[in-house]
Write a protein that holds these residues in place. Structure first.
Motif, PDB file in Angstrom:
ATOM      1  N   LEU A 204       0.829  -1.207   0.000  1.00  0.00           N
ATOM      2  CA  LEU A 204       0.000   0.000   0.000  1.00  0.00           C
ATOM      3  C   LEU A 204       0.861   1.253   0.000  1.00  0.00           C
ATOM      4  CD1 LEU A 204      -2.875  -0.961   2.463  1.00  0.00           C
ATOM      5  CD2 LEU A 204      -2.955  -0.857  -0.044  1.00  0.00           C
ATOM      6  N   TYR A 205       1.957   1.229   0.751  1.00  0.00           N
ATOM      7  CA  TYR A 205       2.875   2.366   0.785  1.00  0.00           C
ATOM      8  C   TYR A 205       3.493   2.595  -0.605  1.00  0.00           C
ATOM      9  CZ  TYR A 205       7.165   4.961   1.289  1.00  0.00           C
ATOM     10  OH  TYR A 205       8.168   5.867   1.096  1.00  0.00           O
ATOM     11  N   GLU A 206       3.948   1.512  -1.230  1.00  0.00           N
ATOM     12  CA  GLU A 206       4.611   1.638  -2.530  1.00  0.00           C
ATOM     13  C   GLU A 206       3.665   2.135  -3.624  1.00  0.00           C
ATOM     14  OE1 GLU A 206       6.117  -2.302  -3.085  1.00  0.00           O
ATOM     15  OE2 GLU A 206       8.017  -1.840  -2.095  1.00  0.00           O
ATOM     16  N   THR A 207       2.425   1.682  -3.588  1.00  0.00           N
ATOM     17  CA  THR A 207       1.468   2.076  -4.622  1.00  0.00           C
ATOM     18  C   THR A 207       0.706   3.339  -4.259  1.00  0.00           C
ATOM     19  OG1 THR A 207      -0.232   0.622  -3.677  1.00  0.00           O
ATOM     20  CG2 THR A 207       1.159  -0.286  -5.443  1.00  0.00           C
ATOM     21  N   GLY A 208       0.842   3.798  -3.038  1.00  0.00           N
ATOM     22  CA  GLY A 208       0.148   5.001  -2.578  1.00  0.00           C
ATOM     23  C   GLY A 208       1.104   6.157  -2.354  1.00  0.00           C
ATOM     24  N   PRO A 209       1.427   6.418  -1.090  1.00  0.00           N
ATOM     25  CA  PRO A 209       2.242   7.594  -0.759  1.00  0.00           C
ATOM     26  C   PRO A 209       3.578   7.665  -1.491  1.00  0.00           C
ATOM     27  CG  PRO A 209       1.351   6.631   1.235  1.00  0.00           C
ATOM     28  CD  PRO A 209       1.018   5.691   0.105  1.00  0.00           C
ATOM     29  N   SER A 210       4.280   6.562  -1.601  1.00  0.00           N
ATOM     30  CA  SER A 210       5.583   6.582  -2.257  1.00  0.00           C
ATOM     31  C   SER A 210       5.448   7.023  -3.713  1.00  0.00           C
ATOM     32  CB  SER A 210       6.246   5.208  -2.187  1.00  0.00           C
ATOM     33  OG  SER A 210       7.470   5.201  -2.870  1.00  0.00           O
ATOM     34  N   ARG A 211       4.519   6.437  -4.424  1.00  0.00           N
ATOM     35  CA  ARG A 211       4.312   6.774  -5.834  1.00  0.00           C
ATOM     36  C   ARG A 211       3.816   8.210  -5.988  1.00  0.00           C
ATOM     37  NH1 ARG A 211       1.279   2.462  -8.948  1.00  0.00           N
ATOM     38  NH2 ARG A 211       3.369   1.611  -8.960  1.00  0.00           N
ATOM     39  N   GLN A 212       2.885   8.606  -5.144  1.00  0.00           N
ATOM     40  CA  GLN A 212       2.326   9.956  -5.235  1.00  0.00           C
ATOM     41  C   GLN A 212       3.412  11.008  -5.006  1.00  0.00           C
ATOM     42  OE1 GLN A 212       1.583  12.209  -2.324  1.00  0.00           O
ATOM     43  NE2 GLN A 212       1.028  13.735  -3.826  1.00  0.00           N
ATOM     44  N   LEU A 213       4.223  10.814  -3.988  1.00  0.00           N
ATOM     45  CA  LEU A 213       5.289  11.782  -3.713  1.00  0.00           C
ATOM     46  C   LEU A 213       6.311  11.819  -4.836  1.00  0.00           C
ATOM     47  CD1 LEU A 213       5.906  11.288   0.112  1.00  0.00           C
ATOM     48  CD2 LEU A 213       4.843  13.240  -1.029  1.00  0.00           C
ATOM     49  N   TYR A 214       6.675  10.658  -5.352  1.00  0.00           N
ATOM     50  CA  TYR A 214       7.635  10.610  -6.451  1.00  0.00           C
ATOM     51  C   TYR A 214       7.098  11.401  -7.648  1.00  0.00           C
ATOM     52  CZ  TYR A 214      10.801   9.049 -10.041  1.00  0.00           C
ATOM     53  OH  TYR A 214      11.709   9.036 -11.072  1.00  0.00           O
ATOM     54  N   GLN A 215       5.853  11.160  -7.995  1.00  0.00           N
ATOM     55  CA  GLN A 215       5.267  11.862  -9.131  1.00  0.00           C
ATOM     56  C   GLN A 215       5.168  13.364  -8.870  1.00  0.00           C
ATOM     57  OE1 GLN A 215       1.605   9.713  -9.674  1.00  0.00           O
ATOM     58  NE2 GLN A 215       2.563   8.204 -11.017  1.00  0.00           N
ATOM     59  N   GLN A 216       4.741  13.731  -7.684  1.00  0.00           N
ATOM     60  CA  GLN A 216       4.585  15.138  -7.338  1.00  0.00           C
ATOM     61  C   GLN A 216       5.908  15.884  -7.436  1.00  0.00           C
ATOM     62  OE1 GLN A 216       2.717  15.811  -3.549  1.00  0.00           O
ATOM     63  NE2 GLN A 216       3.490  17.883  -3.400  1.00  0.00           N
ATOM     64  N   TYR A 217       6.962  15.275  -6.943  1.00  0.00           N
ATOM     65  CA  TYR A 217       8.240  15.972  -6.877  1.00  0.00           C
ATOM     66  C   TYR A 217       9.139  15.741  -8.082  1.00  0.00           C
ATOM     67  CZ  TYR A 217       7.245  17.646  -2.227  1.00  0.00           C
ATOM     68  OH  TYR A 217       6.686  18.312  -1.166  1.00  0.00           O
ATOM     69  N   ASN A 218       8.769  14.862  -8.985  1.00  0.00           N
ATOM     70  CA  ASN A 218       9.628  14.599 -10.136  1.00  0.00           C
ATOM     71  C   ASN A 218       8.979  14.895 -11.484  1.00  0.00           C
ATOM     72  OD1 ASN A 218      12.237  13.399  -9.072  1.00  0.00           O
ATOM     73  ND2 ASN A 218      10.687  12.259  -7.942  1.00  0.00           N
ATOM     74  N   SER A 219       7.734  15.269 -11.491  1.00  0.00           N
ATOM     75  CA  SER A 219       7.110  15.554 -12.784  1.00  0.00           C
ATOM     76  C   SER A 219       6.327  16.860 -12.782  1.00  0.00           C
ATOM     77  CB  SER A 219       6.194  14.396 -13.199  1.00  0.00           C
ATOM     78  OG  SER A 219       5.173  14.218 -12.257  1.00  0.00           O
ATOM     79  N   GLY A 220       6.360  17.568 -11.675  1.00  0.00           N
ATOM     80  CA  GLY A 220       5.630  18.822 -11.610  1.00  0.00           C
ATOM     81  C   GLY A 220       6.506  20.019 -11.926  1.00  0.00           C
ATOM     82  N   ASP A 221       5.884  21.152 -12.077  1.00  0.00           N
ATOM     83  CA  ASP A 221       6.574  22.416 -12.277  1.00  0.00           C
ATOM     84  C   ASP A 221       7.246  22.781 -10.956  1.00  0.00           C
ATOM     85  OD1 ASP A 221       6.851  25.338 -12.045  1.00  0.00           O
ATOM     86  OD2 ASP A 221       5.867  25.390 -13.996  1.00  0.00           O
ATOM     87  N   ILE A 222       8.542  22.973 -10.959  1.00  0.00           N
ATOM     88  CA  ILE A 222       9.297  23.164  -9.723  1.00  0.00           C
ATOM     89  C   ILE A 222       8.796  24.374  -8.929  1.00  0.00           C
ATOM     90  CG2 ILE A 222      11.169  24.477 -10.789  1.00  0.00           C
ATOM     91  CD1 ILE A 222      13.104  22.994  -8.883  1.00  0.00           C
ATOM     92  N   GLU A 223       8.420  25.441  -9.623  1.00  0.00           N
ATOM     93  CA  GLU A 223       7.913  26.623  -8.923  1.00  0.00           C
ATOM     94  C   GLU A 223       6.615  26.306  -8.194  1.00  0.00           C
ATOM     95  OE1 GLU A 223       8.755  26.706 -12.196  1.00  0.00           O
ATOM     96  OE2 GLU A 223      10.458  28.077 -12.305  1.00  0.00           O
ATOM     97  N   MET A 224       5.734  25.545  -8.849  1.00  0.00           N
ATOM     98  CA  MET A 224       4.461  25.188  -8.222  1.00  0.00           C
ATOM     99  C   MET A 224       4.677  24.239  -7.051  1.00  0.00           C
ATOM    100  SD  MET A 224       2.191  26.992  -9.715  1.00  0.00           S
ATOM    101  CE  MET A 224       0.595  26.281  -9.335  1.00  0.00           C
TER     102      MET A 224
END
Length: 111
Positions: free
Chosen positions: A54-74
């Motif tokens: 659940l951690y790997e498919t939930g929080p871990s994945r969400q944080l990775y995506q948020q911090y590695n594919s978003g606009d850095i300023e946002m």
């Protein structure tokens, strides 16, 4: 953000890395509680394995995506407005550069 200086871009990367580390630490601390329960024989190995999944498919994945594919300023503005990064620890030039993004997240928060 139009033509930011290299200094601001470097600071943004540092702040983003710090925010990611803080959020990851929070989530891993919760997962660590599951390991503590397992070590104390309060949870089966199967249940621990399920929580890891659940951690790997939930929080871990969400944080990775948020911090590695978003606009850095946002991403950094979000971290500031939500309190992940303390505003008083952010340089004045970065706060100035993020004025619009901070305003966006603050308006969402006020709704």
């Amino acid at each position: 953000m139009p033509e930011s200086s290299k200094q601001i871009k470097r600071l943004l990367r540092e702040y983003m890395t710090e925010a990611y580390a803080r959020e990851l630490h929070r989530e891993l601390t919760q997962l660590d509680q599951s390991f503590a329960e397992w070590r104390a024989s309060k949870m089966s190995s199967g249940e621990l394995s399920h929580r890891i999944h659940l951690y790997e498919t939930g929080p871990s994945r969400q944080l990775y995506q948020q911090y590695n594919s978003g606009d850095i300023e946002m991403v950094v503005a979000y971290a500031i407005v939500t309190g992940i990064l303390p505003r008083d620890g952010i340089s004045a030039e970065v706060l100035s550069a993020l004025e619009n993004q901070l305003g966006f997240y603050q308006s969402l928060r006020e709704r």
